[in-house]
Scaffold this motif. Structure first.
Motif, PDB file in Angstrom:
ATOM      1  N   ALA A   1       0.836  -1.199   0.000  1.00 53.58           N
ATOM      2  CA  ALA A   1       0.000   0.000   0.000  1.00 53.58           C
ATOM      3  C   ALA A   1       0.872   1.251   0.000  1.00 53.58           C
ATOM      4  O   ALA A   1       0.621   2.209  -0.749  1.00 53.58           O
ATOM      5  CB  ALA A   1      -0.928  -0.008   1.214  1.00 53.58           C
ATOM      6  N   ALA A   2       1.929   1.250   0.831  1.00 51.15           N
ATOM      7  CA  ALA A   2       2.846   2.389   0.863  1.00 51.15           C
ATOM      8  C   ALA A   2       3.556   2.554  -0.476  1.00 51.15           C
ATOM      9  O   ALA A   2       3.760   3.676  -0.953  1.00 51.15           O
ATOM     10  CB  ALA A   2       3.859   2.210   1.981  1.00 51.15           C
ATOM     11  N   ALA A   3       3.934   1.418  -1.102  1.00 53.42           N
ATOM     12  CA  ALA A   3       4.611   1.486  -2.398  1.00 53.42           C
ATOM     13  C   ALA A   3       3.682   2.048  -3.478  1.00 53.42           C
ATOM     14  O   ALA A   3       4.096   2.859  -4.310  1.00 53.42           O
ATOM     15  CB  ALA A   3       5.098   0.092  -2.793  1.00 53.42           C
ATOM     16  N   LEU A   4       2.425   1.635  -3.446  1.00 45.47           N
ATOM     17  CA  LEU A   4       1.469   2.143  -4.436  1.00 45.47           C
ATOM     18  C   LEU A   4       1.196   3.633  -4.240  1.00 45.47           C
ATOM     19  O   LEU A   4       1.063   4.384  -5.212  1.00 45.47           O
ATOM     20  CB  LEU A   4       0.172   1.336  -4.355  1.00 45.47           C
ATOM     21  N   TRP A   5       1.119   4.066  -2.976  1.00 47.43           N
ATOM     22  CA  TRP A   5       0.966   5.500  -2.732  1.00 47.43           C
ATOM     23  C   TRP A   5       2.218   6.257  -3.174  1.00 47.43           C
ATOM     24  O   TRP A   5       2.123   7.370  -3.704  1.00 47.43           O
ATOM     25  CB  TRP A   5       0.690   5.756  -1.249  1.00 47.43           C
ATOM     26  N   GLY A   6       3.400   5.656  -2.963  1.00 46.18           N
ATOM     27  CA  GLY A   6       4.626   6.295  -3.420  1.00 46.18           C
ATOM     28  C   GLY A   6       4.646   6.467  -4.926  1.00 46.18           C
ATOM     29  O   GLY A   6       5.122   7.483  -5.452  1.00 46.18           O
ATOM     30  N   TRP A   7       4.108   5.465  -5.620  1.00 48.52           N
ATOM     31  CA  TRP A   7       3.987   5.549  -7.079  1.00 48.52           C
ATOM     32  C   TRP A   7       3.038   6.670  -7.473  1.00 48.52           C
ATOM     33  O   TRP A   7       3.335   7.493  -8.347  1.00 48.52           O
ATOM     34  CB  TRP A   7       3.493   4.194  -7.587  1.00 48.52           C
TER      35      TRP A   7
END
Length: 300
Positions: free
Chosen positions: A264-270
């Protein structure tokens, strides 16, 4: 007290928590550029307290604990876990710290088995193994090269696991709002103590985010105050969902769903910063979802 294991509802609560926390934590980099860790925790806890004071009478929320000793103990353990996690960021790369913290589901299984005698089935063991493999893929080969300093984030993972188990074992009659308020109260106290020490001691503080751990009291700009408030509101709802999840099912069932926090954090970072995960990281996310589905199917 909630009896039985409501695994699907617990999974939904933890996934909601992961999405919220993944968003708010992506803006810690903005906050860390101006204020320190201790001021951040104190400011956020004071904002959470203000939100609870407003919301409690309007929504009929109950803040008074049934078992004060249990709530204080759980809050201290969970708060200490977060302090260890953020402290480790001061001298270790983020992937190593995250690898240490996300050993928590392994500790949940070990504590549940050896401290409480809970039977751990092969599917839950397999789910944790699959999920942890996914975490290692997301973190990359750096996660395998942990030096002696890695003991701090590993301690954070162990404390985080103890706090999650304490949610159901030590505080069975408490509401999610009470436990959430206790958690932020502990972090606020830790923040005030750390802020007093860093402000009183003559420390050489690096500029920008590098000084996050050592920085004392500073004047925050309006954008940083805004993002601290977003952190407070998002964390209040997110941690409440996390607490609810651990009340709905056994910790060893729920813990594996927290693996969703990293993707989830990685997708928000994207979405927010244009940081696109590589193929290895996407594979890791897929394994994490497989781990979650294994738990859901066994829960049913």
């Amino acid at each position: 007290m909630i009896r039985g294991n409501h695994t699907v509802q617990a999974a939904a609560a933890i996934c909601g928590y992961a999405v919220l926390i993944g968003f708010t934590d992506n803006y810690v980099r903005v906050i860390a550029s101006e204020i320190g860790l201790w001021q951040f925790h104190l400011m956020r806890s004071l904002m959470v307290a203000g939100l609870l004071v407003i919301a409690a009478p309007l929504l009929g929320l109950r803040l008074r604990p049934v078992n004060l000793r249990g709530v204080v103990a759980r809050s201290a353990v969970h708060g200490s876990a977060m302090l260890c996690y953020f402290a480790a960021l001061g001298f270790l790369p983020v992937p190593q710290v995250a690898a240490g913290l996300f050993t928590a589901p392994i500790f949940v299984l070990l504590i549940s088995r050896f401290a409480y005698g809970e039977r751990i089935g092969p599917f839950r063991i397999l789910a944790v193994a699959v999920g942890f493999t996914g975490i290692l893929l997301i973190l990359g080969p750096e996660s395998a090269r942990l030096g002696p300093a890695a003991i701090v984030p590993v301690i954070a993972g162990a404390l985080y696991a103890m706090g999650n188990i304490a949610t159901r074992r030590w505080c069975p009659g408490e509401g999610a709002v009470t436990l959430t308020a206790g958690f932020f109260t502990a972090l606020g106290i830790f923040g005030a103590v750390g802020l007093a020490l860093t402000s009183a001691l003559p420390l050489e503080v690096p500029p920008g985010a590098a000084g996050f751990l050592l920085r004392g009291m500073t004047w925050a700009s309006m954008p940083v105050i805004f993002w601290v408030f977003v952190q407070a509101a998002g964390s209040l709802v997110g941690v409440g969902l996390m607490v609810r999840g651990y009340q709905l099912a056994e910790p060893s069932r729920v813990a594996v769903f927290e693996y969703v926090v990293l993707p989830a954090a990685a997708l928000w970072g994207w979405t927010l910063w244009g940081e696109i995960p590589v193929a290895r990281e996407w594979l890791g996310m897929a394994l994490i979802w497989v781990a979650g589905m294994l738990i859901v199917m066994r829960g049913r």
